[in-house]
Design an enzyme around this catalytic site. Structure first.
Site, PDB file in Angstrom:
ATOM      1  N   HIS A   1      10.780 -41.424 -60.467  1.00  0.00           N
ATOM      2  CA  HIS A   1      11.563 -40.238 -60.817  1.00  0.00           C
ATOM      3  C   HIS A   1      11.229 -39.063 -59.894  1.00  0.00           C
ATOM      4  O   HIS A   1      12.121 -38.326 -59.461  1.00  0.00           O
ATOM      5  CB  HIS A   1      11.268 -39.808 -62.262  1.00  0.00           C
TER       6      HIS A   1
ATOM      7  N   LEU B   1       8.541 -49.505 -60.119  1.00  0.00           N
ATOM      8  CA  LEU B   1       8.105 -48.569 -61.147  1.00  0.00           C
ATOM      9  C   LEU B   1       9.182 -48.426 -62.207  1.00  0.00           C
ATOM     10  O   LEU B   1      10.367 -48.327 -61.905  1.00  0.00           O
ATOM     11  CB  LEU B   1       7.790 -47.206 -60.524  1.00  0.00           C
TER      12      LEU B   1
END
Length: 281
Positions: free
Chosen positions: A38, A185
């Site tokens: 992110h 991830l």
């Protein structure tokens, strides 16, 4: 600490001021439980826009399983702390009733690109994704929206959504971020036990190995059958899909066009997805 904004009216006040000053706005849509993947999107947004909004909304309409929705990590204040050094202009955390009021009656469905893979195994999931993305783009009036390539099919859905509805936002794809052992991830990785996390590295290893064999000229069918068997032998399974698809349409892969190898598999009750590019010989 990054400012947490909840009411849409408060966010719109900020947006009006930014637009009046001629500033561009980038959005990074998330469901929270932020990680380096992110943050890489946020950095890309900061590099490409004057103002950056990160949205945090755990969208109930894209979950097929109520238990999965309940277990999804919710770490709002930790997320705000992670964003603070990056200079995000707002962390928008709308209430569920503001996104979906009681009288909400509109569902957006994108055909074609959503049909295989996730569409087969998670009916209705992409309707929830398309609807909330359209809502968030309208709420934030973003000029650019940043999405990771880890969720490859979702990225193609968003591109089609924006093109078909003539939405003004530019969709900016960003590379998948991986751990040192290759695992993509994901917020769901937090739910893996230490033992399962160690074994999870076999998934990207199998994916990259299969892609290499296909690029070397081996028959895709035989390669994928062997890769699936190898994963399940290592305790990664069931493998919901492991398929070679056209990189844009998600239809059958064709020589001369970008292809993608995509996988979804279960590991100790956690569903993992991944994908890699494949250059067909």
């Amino acid at each position: 600490m990054t400012a947490i904004v909840r009411p849409l009216a408060d966010l719109r006040d900020r947006i009006r001021a930014w637009k009046a000053a001629g500033e561009s706005i980038g959005i990074v849509p998330t469901m929270g439980a932020l990680h380096e993947g992110h943050l890489s999107l946020v950095r890309a947004a900061k590099a490409g826009c004057d103002r950056v909004i990160v949205t945090l909304f755990v969208n109930p309409r894209q979950f097929n399983n109520a238990e999965d929705f309940a277990k999804y990590p919710r770490t709002e204040h930790a997320d705000a702390a992670l964003l603070a050094p990056l200079g995000v202009d707002a962390l928008f955390v709308p209430e569920g009733a503001e996104v979906y009021p009681p009288d909400h009656a509109t569902v957006i469905s994108v055909s074609g690109v959503t049909a295989p893979l996730e569409g087969t195994h998670r009916p209705g999931h992409f309707d929830g994704v398309a609807t909330v993305v359209a809502i968030l783009l309208n709420m934030t009036q973003a000029d650019r929206a940043y999405f990771g390539e880890k969720d490859w099919q979702q990225l193609q859905l968003v591109r089609r959504l924006v093109a078909d509805l003539k939405l003004p936002a530019e969709i900016v794809p960003c590379p998948c971020v991986r751990a040192e052992d290759g695992l993509a991830l994901s917020s769901r990785n937090q739910r893996l036990t230490p033992d399962a996390r160690a074994r999870a590295a076999a998934l990207p290893q199998a994916l990259f190995a299969a892609a290499g064999r296909i690029e070397a000229g081996e028959a895709p069918g035989a390669v994928l059958e062997a890769a699936r068997a190898g994963l399940e032998a290592k305790g990664i399974g069931p493998v919901e899909y492991l398929e070679l698809r056209d990189g844009e349409t998600l239809g059958p892969a064709q020589r001369g066009r970008p292809a993608r190898l995509l996988v979804a598999a279960w590991l100790d009750g956690v569903r993992l997805i991944d994908n890699v590019a494949v250059a067909l010989p």
